[in-house]
Design a protein around this motif. Sequence first.
Motif, PDB file in Angstrom:
ATOM      1  N   GLY A  10       0.575  -1.031   0.114  1.00  0.00           N
ATOM      2  CA  GLY A  10       0.020  -0.043   0.005  1.00  0.00           C
ATOM      3  C   GLY A  10       0.741   1.323   0.100  1.00  0.00           C
ATOM      4  O   GLY A  10       2.155   1.135  -0.185  1.00  0.00           O
ATOM      5  N   LEU A  11       0.383   2.310   0.299  1.00  0.00           N
ATOM      6  CA  LEU A  11       0.825   3.549   0.427  1.00  0.00           C
ATOM      7  C   LEU A  11       0.860   4.043   1.665  1.00  0.00           C
ATOM      8  O   LEU A  11       0.133   4.087   2.585  1.00  0.00           O
ATOM      9  N   VAL A  12       2.167   4.202   2.121  1.00  0.00           N
ATOM     10  CA  VAL A  12       2.573   4.834   3.522  1.00  0.00           C
ATOM     11  C   VAL A  12       3.474   6.145   3.441  1.00  0.00           C
ATOM     12  O   VAL A  12       4.116   6.244   2.299  1.00  0.00           O
ATOM     13  N   GLN A  13       3.343   6.985   4.444  1.00  0.00           N
ATOM     14  CA  GLN A  13       4.522   7.908   4.467  1.00  0.00           C
ATOM     15  C   GLN A  13       5.812   7.546   4.981  1.00  0.00           C
ATOM     16  O   GLN A  13       5.986   6.550   5.595  1.00  0.00           O
ATOM     17  N   ALA A  14       6.759   8.381   4.609  1.00  0.00           N
ATOM     18  CA  ALA A  14       8.146   8.101   4.984  1.00  0.00           C
ATOM     19  C   ALA A  14       8.086   8.028   6.521  1.00  0.00           C
ATOM     20  O   ALA A  14       7.418   9.101   7.150  1.00  0.00           O
ATOM     21  N   GLY A  15       8.988   7.146   7.062  1.00  0.00           N
ATOM     22  CA  GLY A  15       8.969   6.970   8.265  1.00  0.00           C
ATOM     23  C   GLY A  15       7.903   5.916   9.076  1.00  0.00           C
ATOM     24  O   GLY A  15       8.093   5.610  10.302  1.00  0.00           O
ATOM     25  N   GLY A  16       7.114   5.656   8.013  1.00  0.00           N
ATOM     26  CA  GLY A  16       6.111   4.880   8.517  1.00  0.00           C
ATOM     27  C   GLY A  16       6.126   3.264   8.318  1.00  0.00           C
ATOM     28  O   GLY A  16       7.504   2.899   8.092  1.00  0.00           O
ATOM     29  N   SER A  17       5.298   2.309   8.828  1.00  0.00           N
ATOM     30  CA  SER A  17       5.543   0.945   8.604  1.00  0.00           C
ATOM     31  C   SER A  17       4.611   0.171   7.962  1.00  0.00           C
ATOM     32  O   SER A  17       3.300   0.784   7.562  1.00  0.00           O
ATOM     33  N   LEU A  18       4.881  -0.953   7.428  1.00  0.00           N
ATOM     34  CA  LEU A  18       3.958  -1.910   6.615  1.00  0.00           C
ATOM     35  C   LEU A  18       4.323  -3.090   6.823  1.00  0.00           C
ATOM     36  O   LEU A  18       5.586  -3.406   7.063  1.00  0.00           O
ATOM     37  N   ARG A  19       3.329  -4.129   6.754  1.00  0.00           N
ATOM     38  CA  ARG A  19       3.544  -5.526   7.020  1.00  0.00           C
ATOM     39  C   ARG A  19       3.036  -6.106   5.944  1.00  0.00           C
ATOM     40  O   ARG A  19       1.813  -6.286   5.552  1.00  0.00           O
ATOM     41  N   LEU A  20       3.953  -7.042   5.289  1.00  0.00           N
ATOM     42  CA  LEU A  20       3.588  -7.721   4.086  1.00  0.00           C
ATOM     43  C   LEU A  20       3.650  -9.207   4.539  1.00  0.00           C
ATOM     44  O   LEU A  20       4.100  -9.608   5.533  1.00  0.00           O
ATOM     45  N   SER A  21       2.476  -9.934   3.753  1.00  0.00           N
ATOM     46  CA  SER A  21       2.298 -11.329   4.282  1.00  0.00           C
ATOM     47  C   SER A  21       2.233 -12.020   2.956  1.00  0.00           C
ATOM     48  O   SER A  21       1.795 -11.797   1.962  1.00  0.00           O
ATOM     49  N   CYS A  22       2.951 -13.373   2.978  1.00  0.00           N
ATOM     50  CA  CYS A  22       2.898 -14.255   1.836  1.00  0.00           C
ATOM     51  C   CYS A  22       2.200 -15.518   2.377  1.00  0.00           C
ATOM     52  O   CYS A  22       2.815 -16.338   3.255  1.00  0.00           O
ATOM     53  N   TYR A 114      15.577 -19.519  -6.151  1.00  0.00           N
ATOM     54  CA  TYR A 114      14.123 -19.571  -5.779  1.00  0.00           C
ATOM     55  C   TYR A 114      13.554 -20.206  -6.928  1.00  0.00           C
ATOM     56  O   TYR A 114      13.739 -19.862  -8.043  1.00  0.00           O
ATOM     57  N   ASP A 115      12.461 -21.155  -6.754  1.00  0.00           N
ATOM     58  CA  ASP A 115      11.809 -21.906  -7.810  1.00  0.00           C
ATOM     59  C   ASP A 115      10.630 -21.227  -8.166  1.00  0.00           C
ATOM     60  O   ASP A 115       9.823 -21.691  -9.339  1.00  0.00           O
ATOM     61  N   TYR A 116       9.738 -20.836  -7.034  1.00  0.00           N
ATOM     62  CA  TYR A 116       8.529 -20.047  -7.110  1.00  0.00           C
ATOM     63  C   TYR A 116       8.460 -18.654  -6.935  1.00  0.00           C
ATOM     64  O   TYR A 116       8.984 -18.418  -5.949  1.00  0.00           O
ATOM     65  N   TRP A 117       7.306 -17.887  -7.533  1.00  0.00           N
ATOM     66  CA  TRP A 117       7.225 -16.522  -7.167  1.00  0.00           C
ATOM     67  C   TRP A 117       5.865 -16.008  -7.278  1.00  0.00           C
ATOM     68  O   TRP A 117       5.181 -16.719  -7.948  1.00  0.00           O
ATOM     69  N   GLY A 118       5.507 -15.154  -6.199  1.00  0.00           N
ATOM     70  CA  GLY A 118       4.116 -14.683  -6.319  1.00  0.00           C
ATOM     71  C   GLY A 118       4.020 -13.532  -7.127  1.00  0.00           C
ATOM     72  O   GLY A 118       5.055 -13.092  -8.121  1.00  0.00           O
ATOM     73  N   GLN A 119       2.975 -12.880  -7.530  1.00  0.00           N
ATOM     74  CA  GLN A 119       2.482 -11.768  -8.277  1.00  0.00           C
ATOM     75  C   GLN A 119       2.976 -10.666  -7.852  1.00  0.00           C
ATOM     76  O   GLN A 119       3.372  -9.549  -8.644  1.00  0.00           O
ATOM     77  N   GLY A 120       3.446 -10.447  -6.553  1.00  0.00           N
ATOM     78  CA  GLY A 120       3.895  -9.126  -6.202  1.00  0.00           C
ATOM     79  C   GLY A 120       2.961  -8.062  -5.387  1.00  0.00           C
ATOM     80  O   GLY A 120       1.510  -8.476  -5.931  1.00  0.00           O
ATOM     81  N   THR A 121       3.339  -7.599  -4.759  1.00  0.00           N
ATOM     82  CA  THR A 121       2.574  -6.424  -4.132  1.00  0.00           C
ATOM     83  C   THR A 121       3.063  -4.986  -4.074  1.00  0.00           C
ATOM     84  O   THR A 121       4.377  -5.000  -3.680  1.00  0.00           O
ATOM     85  N   GLN A 122       2.517  -3.886  -4.265  1.00  0.00           N
ATOM     86  CA  GLN A 122       3.048  -2.715  -4.660  1.00  0.00           C
ATOM     87  C   GLN A 122       3.295  -1.947  -3.148  1.00  0.00           C
ATOM     88  O   GLN A 122       2.313  -2.126  -2.423  1.00  0.00           O
ATOM     89  N   VAL A 123       4.381  -1.557  -2.984  1.00  0.00           N
ATOM     90  CA  VAL A 123       4.450  -0.542  -1.726  1.00  0.00           C
ATOM     91  C   VAL A 123       5.181   0.539  -2.397  1.00  0.00           C
ATOM     92  O   VAL A 123       6.038   0.831  -3.098  1.00  0.00           O
ATOM     93  N   THR A 124       4.305   1.666  -2.055  1.00  0.00           N
ATOM     94  CA  THR A 124       4.851   3.055  -2.303  1.00  0.00           C
ATOM     95  C   THR A 124       5.041   3.874  -1.162  1.00  0.00           C
ATOM     96  O   THR A 124       4.140   3.776  -0.239  1.00  0.00           O
ATOM     97  N   VAL A 125       6.421   4.497  -0.808  1.00  0.00           N
ATOM     98  CA  VAL A 125       6.518   5.382   0.234  1.00  0.00           C
ATOM     99  C   VAL A 125       6.700   6.841  -0.230  1.00  0.00           C
ATOM    100  O   VAL A 125       7.303   7.173  -1.223  1.00  0.00           O
ATOM    101  N   SER A 126       5.717   7.695   0.283  1.00  0.00           N
ATOM    102  CA  SER A 126       5.636   9.076  -0.088  1.00  0.00           C
ATOM    103  C   SER A 126       6.569  10.010   0.668  1.00  0.00           C
ATOM    104  O   SER A 126       6.759   9.505   2.019  1.00  0.00           O
ATOM    105  N   SER A 127       7.251  10.692   0.313  1.00  0.00           N
ATOM    106  CA  SER A 127       8.080  11.695   1.120  1.00  0.00           C
ATOM    107  C   SER A 127       7.395  12.835   2.032  1.00  0.00           C
ATOM    108  O   SER A 127       6.156  13.067   1.663  1.00  0.00           O
TER     109      SER A 127
END
Length: 127
Positions: A10-22, A114-127
């Motif tokens: 997702g979108l987060v401001q600089a200095g913030g946090s995100l938690r990705l899951s697979c 690595y043999d298998y890959w996911g589709q990916g998830t977008q991370v956007t960090v705004s300044s």
Amino acid sequence: QVQLVESGGGLVQAGGSLRLSCLASGRIFSIHTMGWFRQAPGKEREFVAGIRWSGGTTYYGDFVKGRFTISRDNAKNTVALQMNSLDPEDTAVYYCAADVDPLYIGSYLLLRAYDYWGQGTQVTVSS
């Protein structure tokens, strides 16, 4: 076959946090190591973090510098990437990957591990 589905970007401001899951499904028993990579526009895909499915040994890219933590929940077949102190340079598509080759000998920081890959998830960090 192993299927991987990422979530949590997702979108987060600089200095913030995100938690990705697979979430992994399919031949879970064959997984040896799980990894997170990222790819920014115009750049090569780079290693972020990895974790052994059994035992939990972890690996990190040099740029992480203690900001990110990878963890696994074998009961839920998930691997998480907790990202703190995010910077605009962390903006990228983040991919989950799985290694299922018991004979692989080499660095788990490399894409070819690595043999298998996911589709990916977008991370956007705004300044």
